[in-house]
Write a protein that holds these residues in place. Sequence first.
Motif, PDB file in Angstrom:
ATOM      1  N   ILE A  81       7.813 -26.906   4.824  1.00  0.00           N
ATOM      2  CA  ILE A  81       7.804 -27.081   3.365  1.00  0.00           C
ATOM      3  C   ILE A  81       8.587 -28.348   2.992  1.00  0.00           C
ATOM      4  CG2 ILE A  81       8.206 -25.952   1.138  1.00  0.00           C
ATOM      5  CD1 ILE A  81       6.063 -24.636   2.973  1.00  0.00           C
ATOM      6  N   GLN A 117       8.427 -11.659  12.689  1.00  0.00           N
ATOM      7  CA  GLN A 117       7.684 -11.532  11.423  1.00  0.00           C
ATOM      8  C   GLN A 117       7.129 -12.888  10.998  1.00  0.00           C
ATOM      9  OE1 GLN A 117      11.094  -9.752   9.596  1.00  0.00           O
ATOM     10  NE2 GLN A 117      10.171  -7.708   9.552  1.00  0.00           N
ATOM     11  N   GLY A 118       7.986 -13.905  11.064  1.00  0.00           N
ATOM     12  CA  GLY A 118       7.536 -15.242  10.674  1.00  0.00           C
ATOM     13  C   GLY A 118       6.444 -15.759  11.591  1.00  0.00           C
ATOM     14  N   VAL A 174       3.029 -14.083  10.911  1.00  0.00           N
ATOM     15  CA  VAL A 174       2.343 -14.574   9.702  1.00  0.00           C
ATOM     16  C   VAL A 174       1.832 -15.997   9.928  1.00  0.00           C
ATOM     17  CG1 VAL A 174       2.648 -15.184   7.270  1.00  0.00           C
ATOM     18  CG2 VAL A 174       3.526 -13.009   8.146  1.00  0.00           C
ATOM     19  N   PHE A 176      -2.434 -28.872  -0.112  1.00  0.00           N
ATOM     20  CA  PHE A 176      -2.323 -27.412  -0.037  1.00  0.00           C
ATOM     21  C   PHE A 176      -3.485 -26.707  -0.720  1.00  0.00           C
ATOM     22  CE2 PHE A 176       2.444 -27.923   0.581  1.00  0.00           C
ATOM     23  CZ  PHE A 176       2.392 -27.479   1.884  1.00  0.00           C
ATOM     24  N   THR A 206      -0.036 -17.137   2.059  1.00  0.00           N
ATOM     25  CA  THR A 206       0.946 -16.921   0.990  1.00  0.00           C
ATOM     26  C   THR A 206       1.419 -15.468   1.080  1.00  0.00           C
ATOM     27  OG1 THR A 206      -0.622 -16.102  -0.644  1.00  0.00           O
ATOM     28  CG2 THR A 206      -0.395 -18.500  -0.456  1.00  0.00           C
ATOM     29  N   SER A 207       2.278 -15.097   0.146  1.00  0.00           N
ATOM     30  CA  SER A 207       2.866 -13.749   0.180  1.00  0.00           C
ATOM     31  C   SER A 207       1.812 -12.650   0.067  1.00  0.00           C
ATOM     32  CB  SER A 207       3.888 -13.606  -0.949  1.00  0.00           C
ATOM     33  OG  SER A 207       3.313 -14.016  -2.174  1.00  0.00           O
ATOM     34  N   VAL A 208       0.662 -12.957  -0.525  1.00  0.00           N
ATOM     35  CA  VAL A 208      -0.341 -11.893  -0.676  1.00  0.00           C
ATOM     36  C   VAL A 208      -1.265 -11.794   0.538  1.00  0.00           C
ATOM     37  CG1 VAL A 208      -0.325 -11.982  -3.194  1.00  0.00           C
ATOM     38  CG2 VAL A 208      -1.926 -13.423  -1.934  1.00  0.00           C
ATOM     39  N   CYS A 265       3.339 -26.160  -3.873  1.00  0.00           N
ATOM     40  CA  CYS A 265       4.190 -25.452  -2.905  1.00  0.00           C
ATOM     41  C   CYS A 265       5.268 -24.589  -3.547  1.00  0.00           C
ATOM     42  CB  CYS A 265       4.826 -26.433  -1.919  1.00  0.00           C
ATOM     43  SG  CYS A 265       6.212 -27.370  -2.585  1.00  0.00           S
ATOM     44  N   LEU A 319      13.771 -17.838  -5.206  1.00  0.00           N
ATOM     45  CA  LEU A 319      14.746 -17.086  -5.995  1.00  0.00           C
ATOM     46  C   LEU A 319      14.430 -17.179  -7.484  1.00  0.00           C
ATOM     47  CD1 LEU A 319      18.020 -18.061  -4.087  1.00  0.00           C
ATOM     48  CD2 LEU A 319      17.113 -15.737  -4.341  1.00  0.00           C
ATOM     49  N   LYS A 342       4.783  -9.422  -4.342  1.00  0.00           N
ATOM     50  CA  LYS A 342       3.963 -10.385  -3.595  1.00  0.00           C
ATOM     51  C   LYS A 342       3.248 -11.312  -4.563  1.00  0.00           C
ATOM     52  CE  LYS A 342       2.851  -7.477   0.413  1.00  0.00           C
ATOM     53  NZ  LYS A 342       1.751  -6.797   1.122  1.00  0.00           N
ATOM     54  N   ASP A 343       2.704 -10.741  -5.611  1.00  0.00           N
ATOM     55  CA  ASP A 343       1.950 -11.543  -6.565  1.00  0.00           C
ATOM     56  C   ASP A 343       2.854 -12.581  -7.239  1.00  0.00           C
ATOM     57  OD1 ASP A 343      -0.684 -11.905  -7.685  1.00  0.00           O
ATOM     58  OD2 ASP A 343       0.256 -11.369  -9.593  1.00  0.00           O
ATOM     59  N   LEU A 360       5.366 -14.034  -5.980  1.00  0.00           N
ATOM     60  CA  LEU A 360       5.819 -15.068  -5.037  1.00  0.00           C
ATOM     61  C   LEU A 360       4.664 -15.894  -4.470  1.00  0.00           C
ATOM     62  CD1 LEU A 360       8.584 -13.182  -2.977  1.00  0.00           C
ATOM     63  CD2 LEU A 360       8.805 -14.462  -5.112  1.00  0.00           C
ATOM     64  N   ARG A 361       3.440 -15.630  -4.907  1.00  0.00           N
ATOM     65  CA  ARG A 361       2.301 -16.277  -4.245  1.00  0.00           C
ATOM     66  C   ARG A 361       2.267 -17.784  -4.476  1.00  0.00           C
ATOM     67  NH1 ARG A 361      -2.741 -13.126  -6.361  1.00  0.00           N
ATOM     68  NH2 ARG A 361      -3.772 -14.436  -4.820  1.00  0.00           N
ATOM     69  N   LEU A 378       5.262 -21.324  -1.348  1.00  0.00           N
ATOM     70  CA  LEU A 378       4.908 -21.329   0.072  1.00  0.00           C
ATOM     71  C   LEU A 378       6.160 -21.269   0.930  1.00  0.00           C
ATOM     72  CD1 LEU A 378       2.085 -24.026   0.155  1.00  0.00           C
ATOM     73  CD2 LEU A 378       1.855 -21.535   0.004  1.00  0.00           C
ATOM     74  N   CYS A 379       6.073 -20.460   1.981  1.00  0.00           N
ATOM     75  CA  CYS A 379       7.146 -20.387   2.973  1.00  0.00           C
ATOM     76  C   CYS A 379       6.474 -20.399   4.330  1.00  0.00           C
ATOM     77  CB  CYS A 379       7.953 -19.100   2.797  1.00  0.00           C
ATOM     78  SG  CYS A 379       9.075 -18.798   4.173  1.00  0.00           S
ATOM     79  N   GLY A 407       7.512 -15.535   6.957  1.00  0.00           N
ATOM     80  CA  GLY A 407       6.403 -14.580   6.848  1.00  0.00           C
ATOM     81  C   GLY A 407       6.527 -13.713   5.616  1.00  0.00           C
ATOM     82  N   TYR A 408       7.409 -14.089   4.716  1.00  0.00           N
ATOM     83  CA  TYR A 408       7.586 -13.473   3.396  1.00  0.00           C
ATOM     84  C   TYR A 408       8.173 -12.061   3.433  1.00  0.00           C
ATOM     85  CZ  TYR A 408       4.373 -17.285   2.178  1.00  0.00           C
ATOM     86  OH  TYR A 408       3.767 -18.506   2.056  1.00  0.00           O
ATOM     87  N   VAL A 409       8.112 -11.383   4.571  1.00  0.00           N
ATOM     88  CA  VAL A 409       8.419  -9.953   4.613  1.00  0.00           C
ATOM     89  C   VAL A 409       9.818  -9.661   4.088  1.00  0.00           C
ATOM     90  CG1 VAL A 409       8.604  -7.939   6.106  1.00  0.00           C
ATOM     91  CG2 VAL A 409       6.925  -9.736   6.623  1.00  0.00           C
ATOM     92  N   ARG A 410      10.790 -10.393   4.617  1.00  0.00           N
ATOM     93  CA  ARG A 410      12.170 -10.103   4.237  1.00  0.00           C
ATOM     94  C   ARG A 410      12.504 -10.608   2.833  1.00  0.00           C
ATOM     95  NH1 ARG A 410      15.477  -8.427   8.445  1.00  0.00           N
ATOM     96  NH2 ARG A 410      14.207  -7.969  10.252  1.00  0.00           N
ATOM     97  N   ILE A 418      10.369 -10.288   0.376  1.00  0.00           N
ATOM     98  CA  ILE A 418       9.863  -9.200  -0.460  1.00  0.00           C
ATOM     99  C   ILE A 418      10.846  -8.028  -0.408  1.00  0.00           C
ATOM    100  CG2 ILE A 418       7.942  -7.570  -0.750  1.00  0.00           C
ATOM    101  CD1 ILE A 418       6.214  -9.883   0.663  1.00  0.00           C
TER     102      ILE A 418
END
Lengths: 784, 156
Positions: free
Chosen positions: A206, A679-680, A683, A706, A713-715, B47, B109, B128-129, B131-132, B135-136, B140-143, B145
């Motif tokens: 990023i 996890q990272g 994904v 992008f 993305t998160s979804v 991003c 944040l 999730k929605d 934060l979409r 981009l990270c 993997g976004y899990v933690r 969320i």
Amino acid sequence: MTEVERTVSAPSPVGESVKRIDAFEKATGAAPFADDLQFGPNLLYGRVVRSPHPHARILSLDVSKAAALPGVRAVVTGDNCDARFGLYLRDRYIFCRDKVRFVGDPVVGVVAISETIAEQACRLVEVEYEVLDPVVDPVRALDPGAPLLHENLADYEVADFIDPKPGTNIANHFKVRKGNVASAWDECEVIVEREFRVPIIQHVPIEPHVAVAELDRSGRYTLWSSSQSPFAQRNLIAQALELSQSDIRVIAPYVGGGFGSKAGLSAEGTAVVMAMSVPGHPVKVRLTREEEFFCAFVRQGLVAKTRVGANAQGEILAMKTEYYWDAGAYTEYGVNIARAAGYSSTGPYRIPNVEADSYCVYTNHPVGGPMRGFGMPEIHWGIEQIMDIVAEELEMDKVEFRLKNVLHGGEQNVTGMVMHPIGLSECIEKAARAINWGVDEPPSSPYARRSKGIAVSWKAPAMPPNAGSSATVRMNEDATVTVAVGGQEIGQGTFTVMAQMVAGVLGIPVDWVQISTPVDTKYSPYEWQTVASRLTWSMGNAVVAAAQDARRQILELAAEHWNEDIEHLDLRDGQVISYRSEEVLPLQNLVVYGLPLPDDQGWRGGPILGQGSFMPGYVTSLDNETGQGTRAVVHYTTGCQAVDLEVDTRTGKVKIHRIASAFDVGKAINPEQVEAQMQGGVVQGASTALFEQLIRHNGVPQNASFTDYRIATSVDIPDEIIPIIVEVPQDDGPWGARGVGEHPMIPTAPAIANAVSAATGVRIFDLPISAEKIYLEMQKERSG
Amino acid sequence: MKHHTISFTLNGTHEIRDVRSNLTLLRFLREQLGVMGVKSGCDTGECGACTVLLNGEPVNACLVLAAEIDGGKVITVEGLSMDDQLDPLQQTFIDHNGIQCGFCTPGVLISAKALLTRNPHPDRDEIKDALRGNLCRCTGYVRMIDAVEAAAKEGN
């Protein structure tokens, strides 16, 4: 109650999920990245004029209009720096001198008082090109008569384990010849042959590349950069500028994501050459996101042709592989990726007869660099699908087939190396169990088909045999510790893990340990590079050695002071203790000021400074013709991922219910950080599996944004990721640890492909496994 | 180039500045006000690394002109932890390991803060929605969320 009994002993922080020591800085926005550093009004800005052609000869250059634009301070070209450089094969210049070899190749650098003026000046540069036929396919690049990218390949300096073929586009050819493949096919019940393709993708950190360079009046350079490998960059710049390493200082603050893209030299070189022309002024080069997609490194594409045979009992007898790496215009790491792919070409399987040819092929594509997995995600894409197909043809369960054939400790691998103890079978069993392997579960709608897939993987750090690490441990007056290392925090949590190790050795709380930042080649001890998932193991060994050195000095001092035997002393809870006399001394009384001798006879000790180094001493070379040798690599990290997913038959869209990710990490120094890597990695692996490719049209990138190059993305993430840590200790790792940073994205794509195939009957051979491809293939199946 | 005198609050402090018409809020914050927690990752609104709150709404600072914040209120990651007190989200991101390289963290944040302000009890899909747009590439976004979920629970 004695002093010792009153002391509540803190558990060792090694093996505990200690919180990241950089988290506070990062959560408050205070953590400095390269773009955040302040340089004052002396700062100038550099922009690069890049080749619009994939392959062309530079006929003439006219920079006079650009140089005349008010606010422009300097214009540089290939004439400013005429030495070739490269990590393993010196095949490039910082600015092109004769030819351009990819769209984005740097041709001219403009230095100005603002980015805007620099950009305007770039548009005034006039370059006349003779456009040449581009090479855009790594297989056709080997045709007789194919255009040559590097006519002078024979003159390039090259490391002794790399084998370029002058007169062709082959930058490296690595061979394995083991057993007798030709005769083994006759014993096979099942033989499967397939071709697999992996597209060029980009790392997409990023944080874009940022480099600021300054030449001071004494002729020395300082480079502030977003860098995974400050020492390697120093070395490469020294090559390109024909300087000594000590004339160059690289300072690297936190890295906003690397994944390999910030190892080696890309934007940094252009900043240094531009700085050369404006002494006393720092020059800042910031890649735009568009440049990031194809002017920094990309992951090489791959064409893999593989044939595997197994007998009726399901034992794999033979494997023959050809890899054609789409290396791009220059190689940097690419030649070594091709080598690593060759010596890992069987995957973690026991196969007696192996033939492999791995070709690193120059093409007029962006420069292939290292990316998370260093060739392993690319080769496992094919390996793990063809193994699935073999199992299908044998009518064997895919988990059972893998358990039957994977390597165990003590067995010989593809290069003849005897495997160290590994927990791969345990990983397979646990991953399969975690997703209820063998149990059919209902899809979420009548239009969806649900199934499961599995893939195993292995990866060794691919590096020169003598890649070293070093560290110092300095005690402060208050008994806190300052640890200096040259490895870089790129998000993987290495600073936290190093702090845990030091705290573990010195018997102090983790929050007494600070890491010297930023990494600075002038002050930080040498570290080869922050790549190859090697820091926990290699830098960890150096850090442990340094902490043990400090520990020894402290204990010797206390032993003399108490007139006791050192064996009875220990460090616990920030104190020296004696198990024999039950004496206790807080560390802050002695680690800087020493201790007085009895009866006013003077003092002993002094500031405690521990130092440590580590370099593996046992890696041997491989035979040029057979690829066989005693020990090609330091170790392999092995693992398995199992996927439970469904495919919407109306759209081809994949929905991942869960992925179990099991890796043998030897010892998890910080289990939560290991899980975070898993996890990272899952994904990122799923993102590359389902979405990603850098599309080119005749060598010209088409989707460098992008919007057009989608990452997860998160979804888009799986509903559930199940990290599983397996710990079979590494004999020379700190507490038994080996690396796991890259590994969790290696088996993800083939595991998904295998599950998609099981669910739909459609197998995708060329990444990505897009919804469109699945849908169209399903249509074909229906109509066929 | 035309200049504008703008008046706004930045993280609770009132400011009056002169800005060029074409200056983006991202460049204004980073280059003229020294607010370095706002990150530049693409400069094209894709991003989310430069996400800030403008009058309570999350915006990409690279797509907003500095002149547009006249009379408005801007909050950046630096403004989440006023008076040395971390925002609950910052604490849960630390506690749940929602941070790796940390470059996307400030923007994430801010997006999460905006979510919890308009919806104090979001479910996982709503998080999730929200934060979409950020981009990270590391976590993997899990933690992340998990961290937002935990902060929402603490807010009860």
